[in-house]
Design a protein around this motif. Sequence first.
Motif, PDB file in Angstrom:
ATOM      1  N   GLU A   1      80.827  33.712  68.142  1.00 16.13           N
ATOM      2  CA  GLU A   1      81.722  33.747  66.981  1.00 16.13           C
ATOM      3  C   GLU A   1      81.003  33.265  65.717  1.00 16.13           C
ATOM      4  O   GLU A   1      81.151  33.846  64.637  1.00 16.13           O
ATOM      5  CB  GLU A   1      82.951  32.864  67.245  1.00 16.13           C
ATOM      6  CG  GLU A   1      83.800  33.285  68.426  1.00 16.13           C
ATOM      7  CD  GLU A   1      84.765  34.383  68.057  1.00 16.13           C
ATOM      8  OE1 GLU A   1      84.724  34.872  66.908  1.00 16.13           O
ATOM      9  OE2 GLU A   1      85.572  34.776  68.924  1.00 16.13           O
ATOM     10  N   LEU A   2      80.220  32.192  65.866  1.00 10.30           N
ATOM     11  CA  LEU A   2      79.494  31.656  64.702  1.00 10.30           C
ATOM     12  C   LEU A   2      78.456  32.647  64.188  1.00 10.30           C
ATOM     13  O   LEU A   2      78.260  32.803  62.980  1.00 10.30           O
ATOM     14  CB  LEU A   2      78.816  30.332  65.062  1.00 10.30           C
ATOM     15  CG  LEU A   2      79.705  29.090  65.070  1.00 10.30           C
ATOM     16  CD1 LEU A   2      78.902  27.883  65.525  1.00 10.30           C
ATOM     17  CD2 LEU A   2      80.303  28.832  63.697  1.00 10.30           C
ATOM     18  N   LYS A   3      77.763  33.324  65.120  1.00 11.42           N
ATOM     19  CA  LYS A   3      76.774  34.320  64.696  1.00 11.42           C
ATOM     20  C   LYS A   3      77.446  35.456  63.935  1.00 11.42           C
ATOM     21  O   LYS A   3      76.936  35.947  62.923  1.00 11.42           O
ATOM     22  CB  LYS A   3      76.036  34.867  65.911  1.00 11.42           C
ATOM     23  CG  LYS A   3      75.050  33.881  66.516  1.00 11.42           C
ATOM     24  CD  LYS A   3      74.358  34.497  67.717  1.00 11.42           C
ATOM     25  CE  LYS A   3      73.378  33.480  68.347  1.00 11.42           C
ATOM     26  NZ  LYS A   3      72.715  34.037  69.554  1.00 11.42           N
ATOM     27  N   CYS A   4      78.607  35.872  64.425  1.00  9.66           N
ATOM     28  CA  CYS A   4      79.332  36.959  63.772  1.00  9.66           C
ATOM     29  C   CYS A   4      79.754  36.546  62.364  1.00  9.66           C
ATOM     30  O   CYS A   4      79.540  37.281  61.389  1.00  9.66           O
ATOM     31  CB  CYS A   4      80.539  37.327  64.605  1.00  9.66           C
ATOM     32  SG  CYS A   4      81.508  38.693  63.930  1.00  9.66           S
ATOM     33  N   LEU A   5      80.357  35.335  62.250  1.00  6.86           N
ATOM     34  CA  LEU A   5      80.762  34.840  60.924  1.00  6.86           C
ATOM     35  C   LEU A   5      79.550  34.607  60.033  1.00  6.86           C
ATOM     36  O   LEU A   5      79.603  34.815  58.825  1.00  6.86           O
ATOM     37  CB  LEU A   5      81.566  33.554  61.058  1.00  6.86           C
ATOM     38  CG  LEU A   5      83.020  33.692  61.509  1.00  6.86           C
ATOM     39  CD1 LEU A   5      83.658  32.303  61.619  1.00  6.86           C
ATOM     40  CD2 LEU A   5      83.813  34.542  60.551  1.00  6.86           C
ATOM     41  N   GLY A   6      78.438  34.165  60.641  1.00  3.35           N
ATOM     42  CA  GLY A   6      77.224  33.931  59.871  1.00  3.35           C
ATOM     43  C   GLY A   6      76.691  35.214  59.251  1.00  3.35           C
ATOM     44  O   GLY A   6      76.204  35.215  58.111  1.00  3.35           O
ATOM     45  N   LEU A   7      76.800  36.329  60.000  1.00  2.00           N
ATOM     46  CA  LEU A   7      76.367  37.609  59.455  1.00  2.00           C
ATOM     47  C   LEU A   7      77.259  38.037  58.283  1.00  2.00           C
ATOM     48  O   LEU A   7      76.776  38.561  57.266  1.00  2.00           O
ATOM     49  CB  LEU A   7      76.401  38.676  60.555  1.00  2.00           C
ATOM     50  CG  LEU A   7      75.312  38.556  61.624  1.00  2.00           C
ATOM     51  CD1 LEU A   7      75.557  39.569  62.743  1.00  2.00           C
ATOM     52  CD2 LEU A   7      73.931  38.772  61.015  1.00  2.00           C
ATOM     53  N   VAL A   8      78.568  37.813  58.427  1.00  2.00           N
ATOM     54  CA  VAL A   8      79.475  38.131  57.326  1.00  2.00           C
ATOM     55  C   VAL A   8      79.138  37.274  56.099  1.00  2.00           C
ATOM     56  O   VAL A   8      79.098  37.765  54.964  1.00  2.00           O
ATOM     57  CB  VAL A   8      80.942  37.930  57.747  1.00  2.00           C
ATOM     58  CG1 VAL A   8      81.872  38.131  56.552  1.00  2.00           C
ATOM     59  CG2 VAL A   8      81.317  38.881  58.870  1.00  2.00           C
ATOM     60  N   ALA A   9      78.882  35.966  56.338  1.00  2.00           N
ATOM     61  CA  ALA A   9      78.535  35.066  55.231  1.00  2.00           C
ATOM     62  C   ALA A   9      77.217  35.481  54.576  1.00  2.00           C
ATOM     63  O   ALA A   9      77.057  35.376  53.344  1.00  2.00           O
ATOM     64  CB  ALA A   9      78.433  33.631  55.735  1.00  2.00           C
TER      65      ALA A   9
END
Length: 506
Positions: free
Chosen positions: A138-146
């Motif tokens: 989940e963090l990697k996914c949000l990190g890509l969006v960020a």
Amino acid sequence: MLVDAGHVLGGELTPRIAFEQVLEILKVRHGVIRGAVALLDAQTAEIRVEVSYGLSDAGRFAHYRLGEGITGRVVESGKPIVVPKVSREPMFLNRAGKRDLQKQELTYMCVPIVVKGKPVGALGVDLRFKQDRDYDTELKCLGLVAAMMAQAIKAEHLVDEERRRLKDENTHLLEELKERYDFSNIIGTSGPMRQVFEQIAQVGHTNTTVLIRGESGTGKELIAHAIHYNSPRAQKPFIKVNCAALPDSLIESELFGYEKGAFTGANALKKGRFELAEGGTLFLDEIGDIPLATQVKLLRVLQEKEFERLGGTSTIRTNVRLITGTNKDLEKAMGEEKFREDLYYRLNVFTIFVPPLRERKSDLLLLSDHFLQKYSREHKKDIRRISTPAIDMLTAYHWPGNVRELENVIERAITLNQIGPIAIDDLPPKITSATTDQRARESAETPEGLFADLPSLDEIERRYMRHVLQATGGNRKRAAEILDVNRKTLYRMAARLGLDLDGPHS
């Protein structure tokens, strides 16, 4: 989800609108209950919520200091934070929202938005708590969006920097133009030019229509520039049109523009010079050459402050200061019905007469020195002065082409000259020959010039004495008797006149 977010953030939307759409995508595709993008204000060091979804009023207007709350810690450290159960986290500052959602446990995830290695904000989302949630994924996914958000912010910063650069450059160029065309930089200390300076100072700060009159090459355009850049309109456009250079069939469309399809070849709308000069100054040089039909429309613009494009029906209001220039006798043109009398009085509100160069000869050396420096730099030559004989030639010339002709002559001389200073040989033949002819005419008009072809008294005396010596065969006694002088005076006369009494006298 990532593909959709990438399309949104890579488009032409502003970051704020793009972030709102990305939060909507996270809601639909990732089950986000609420979310927010908070950005750091570099000047105040305060973190404010920029866009949000599902937050209460308190959450939408929340702001933090660096290190304050979860968001503050993420922005300060640049590291993500996961709060598996919001209800058990005392640092969770949005307590109002926390209480609203106590019936369902939430997981809060916050990742930094990093531009050029520095955190500039954070993306935080609330998700429903799941015991088996894979936080790393989940963090990697949000990190890509960020990261994609960071690219959008970086692009906006680049655009802002470019906009500021262009604005600063524009301001700098305007200052350069104002300095270049400041009337104090117009060269001349003669009486006629001092009067011109006074008139520019008087009319510069007003919006008065100005008519600049003078021979071709006297610098009417330079004075129009000086008026504009010393006026309240200096930050607005300065547009110039040479009416004599445009054929009658084009001048109206150039001044007022035309609509698409107004005539054959009008494939698109074109703005005229009046529209391009909006808020600024329009300089119409050689105004005496515009056709009568165009004079009618120009008169209407001056009276009503409005016009229509060719082929158009809508009326366009205009706010333009008009400066005109001419080398023609407008009064004579009115008498011949080639120039409208009512237009003449509209243009002739404030008149500046620019003197020809022959009437301001005291400025010639200043102008010559200015052009010498200008074109020496331009042609990369070390030529620092003009020789005295060349200066005499320049001063004696009548300059029918005025300052423009002088500038061309100096540039030509610098181009031809190899070692400096500027010599007579570097000047064009028209100046040297015209100057020689002028001096000959001036000499013939003086009392001395009237007898320039007659021999001097000494020459007459020499010829007479030589004739007497020839008649007497060189007999000094007989020659002295004929000349009615004694022998000693005869010797002194011969010595003074360069005659040898012992030599032949034929």
